[in-house]
Design a protein around this motif. Structure first.
Motif, PDB file in Angstrom:
ATOM      1  N   PHE A 186      36.115  48.670  42.708  1.00 21.13           N
ATOM      2  CA  PHE A 186      35.120  49.709  42.493  1.00 21.13           C
ATOM      3  C   PHE A 186      35.727  50.977  41.910  1.00 21.13           C
ATOM      4  N   ASP A 187      34.996  51.578  40.989  1.00 21.62           N
ATOM      5  CA  ASP A 187      35.244  52.933  40.513  1.00 21.62           C
ATOM      6  C   ASP A 187      34.062  53.758  41.000  1.00 21.62           C
ATOM      7  N   LEU A 188      34.230  54.440  42.117  1.00 25.46           N
ATOM      8  CA  LEU A 188      33.104  55.112  42.763  1.00 25.46           C
ATOM      9  C   LEU A 188      32.597  56.285  41.945  1.00 25.46           C
ATOM     10  N   ALA A 189      33.489  56.974  41.257  1.00 26.76           N
ATOM     11  CA  ALA A 189      33.070  58.132  40.483  1.00 26.76           C
ATOM     12  C   ALA A 189      32.173  57.729  39.320  1.00 26.76           C
ATOM     13  N   GLU A 190      32.465  56.576  38.715  1.00 27.49           N
ATOM     14  CA  GLU A 190      31.692  56.118  37.556  1.00 27.49           C
ATOM     15  C   GLU A 190      30.589  55.140  37.937  1.00 27.49           C
ATOM     16  N   GLN A 191      30.486  54.776  39.220  1.00 27.27           N
ATOM     17  CA  GLN A 191      29.484  53.825  39.716  1.00 27.27           C
ATOM     18  C   GLN A 191      29.611  52.483  38.994  1.00 27.27           C
ATOM     19  N   MET A 192      30.850  52.030  38.882  1.00 28.59           N
ATOM     20  CA  MET A 192      31.148  50.774  38.197  1.00 28.59           C
ATOM     21  C   MET A 192      31.916  49.849  39.133  1.00 28.59           C
ATOM     22  N   LEU A 193      31.761  48.550  38.897  1.00 26.83           N
ATOM     23  CA  LEU A 193      32.591  47.573  39.587  1.00 26.83           C
ATOM     24  C   LEU A 193      33.024  46.506  38.592  1.00 26.83           C
ATOM     25  N   VAL A 194      34.146  45.893  38.907  1.00 27.43           N
ATOM     26  CA  VAL A 194      34.629  44.752  38.134  1.00 27.43           C
ATOM     27  C   VAL A 194      34.713  43.570  39.077  1.00 27.43           C
ATOM     28  N   SER A 195      34.034  42.486  38.727  1.00 28.24           N
ATOM     29  CA  SER A 195      34.110  41.248  39.502  1.00 28.24           C
ATOM     30  C   SER A 195      35.254  40.389  38.970  1.00 28.24           C
ATOM     31  N   HIS A 196      36.157  40.014  39.866  1.00 29.72           N
ATOM     32  CA  HIS A 196      37.322  39.200  39.502  1.00 29.72           C
ATOM     33  C   HIS A 196      37.144  37.800  40.090  1.00 29.72           C
ATOM     34  N   HIS A 197      37.458  36.788  39.289  1.00 28.53           N
ATOM     35  CA  HIS A 197      37.292  35.399  39.713  1.00 28.53           C
ATOM     36  C   HIS A 197      38.573  34.619  39.447  1.00 28.53           C
ATOM     37  N   PHE A 198      39.031  33.907  40.461  1.00 24.42           N
ATOM     38  CA  PHE A 198      40.111  32.930  40.308  1.00 24.42           C
ATOM     39  C   PHE A 198      39.528  31.582  40.725  1.00 24.42           C
ATOM     40  N   THR A 199      39.333  30.699  39.744  1.00 28.61           N
ATOM     41  CA  THR A 199      38.651  29.433  39.973  1.00 28.61           C
ATOM     42  C   THR A 199      39.600  28.276  39.722  1.00 28.61           C
ATOM     43  N   ARG A 200      39.663  27.345  40.673  1.00 26.20           N
ATOM     44  CA  ARG A 200      40.518  26.168  40.487  1.00 26.20           C
ATOM     45  C   ARG A 200      40.020  25.353  39.310  1.00 26.20           C
ATOM     46  N   ASP A 201      40.913  25.066  38.396  1.00 29.92           N
ATOM     47  CA  ASP A 201      40.559  24.360  37.167  1.00 29.92           C
ATOM     48  C   ASP A 201      41.167  22.963  37.224  1.00 29.92           C
ATOM     49  N   GLY A 202      40.414  22.005  37.796  1.00 36.33           N
ATOM     50  CA  GLY A 202      40.938  20.663  37.983  1.00 36.33           C
ATOM     51  C   GLY A 202      41.644  20.538  39.322  1.00 36.33           C
ATOM     52  N   ASP A 203      42.366  19.453  39.480  1.00 39.14           N
ATOM     53  CA  ASP A 203      43.032  19.164  40.759  1.00 39.14           C
ATOM     54  C   ASP A 203      44.550  19.256  40.678  1.00 39.14           C
TER      55      ASP A 203
END
Length: 261
Positions: A186-203
């Motif tokens: 979160f960037d509270l001053a700018e009212q922004m968020l960044v969603s981060h994803h780490f997804t398993r790609d295969g086995d």
């Protein structure tokens, strides 16, 4: 910033800051959202929206691959869509033709489609893809522009989880599982968020990393945007089942109505 729409000298369109979804992302979207796209998972959403649409037409902003729009159309509600990403719309086209579910390529803040609708809806936190307050206000105005008198605009949006941020912390996890790790910064001053994803790609132990930017907004801020657009709050609940919206709610489904006169 604004640009003139080619071929329509009297009309202007806002250049939105939404990040464009790629073909690679579009092609794997339905697979990654399979759990949220099952008939059982979608039934409360479809029942809620169909009840508001009544005998009229529905317009979905940011319709994507048709996760909601296609089954809502199958339920008997005439649906049209607006979608910024051509690859996402191409995936939808594999499910429904243009004669069944027309989709206009453009941004949800200013793109205009023909006719009036009894329902305009925007689900799955997608208004946060508009990264400025001005663009979000324009989105409300665009919804009001398409609504018939008495029609309704529906938004599904998460409540910012800022109470989970102790002093000095900037990240909040939202999914920790064997196949996926997701957290927001979160960037509270700018009212922004960044969603981060780490997804398993295969086995084989590899993970795919991705991120997306969003502008979060509080329910009261959305109500003011609605008022600017000439809409009035009619109902706010915590989920598609209609649970009461309380201090502990993690999301809200809000319904604003266009006056009859």
């Amino acid at each position: 910033m604004r640009r003139q729409v080619p071929g329509r000298p009297a009309q202007w369109s806002l250049v939105t800051s939404s990040e464009l979804w790629s073909r690679e992302t579009a092609d794997r979207y339905d697979g990654e959202e399979a759990e949220n796209s099952s008939p059982a998972a979608l039934e409360p959403t479809l029942a809620f929206l169909a009840g508001l649409a009544g005998e009229g037409r529905a317009l979905e902003f940011a319709i994507g691959t048709g996760r909601v729009g296609v089954p809502l159309r199958a339920r008997g509600v005439p649906v049209a869509g607006i979608e910024l990403s051509e690859p996402m719309a191409a995936v939808l086209r594999r499910k429904a033709g243009a004669d069944t579910l027309p989709v206009t390529i453009g941004d949800m803040a200013t793109t205009v489609v023909p006719g009036e609708f009894t329902l305009v809806y925007l689900v799955y936190n997608t208004i946060s893809n508009l990264l400025t307050q001005d663009e979000q206000v324009e989105c409300f105005r665009n919804a009001a522009r398409h609504l018939a008198p008495g029609g309704r605009f529906v938004i599904e949006l998460a409540v910012p989880p800022l109470r989970f941020l102790p002093p000095g912390q900037v990240a909040v996890p939202f999914d920790v599982s064997d196949r996926h790790l997701g957290f927001d910064t979160f960037d509270l001053a700018e009212q922004m968020l960044v969603s981060h994803h780490f997804t398993r790609d295969g086995d084989d132990g590899r993970y795919r990393r991705g991120s997306s930017r969003h502008r979060y907004a509080w329910p009261a801020e959305l109500d003011l945007m609605a008022r600017i657009a000439g809409l009035k709050l009619e109902r706010r609940v915590a989920d598609w089942h209609g649970a009461p919206f309380t201090d502990d709610a993690e999301q809200h489904i809000s319904v604003w109505r266009k006056p009859v006169t």
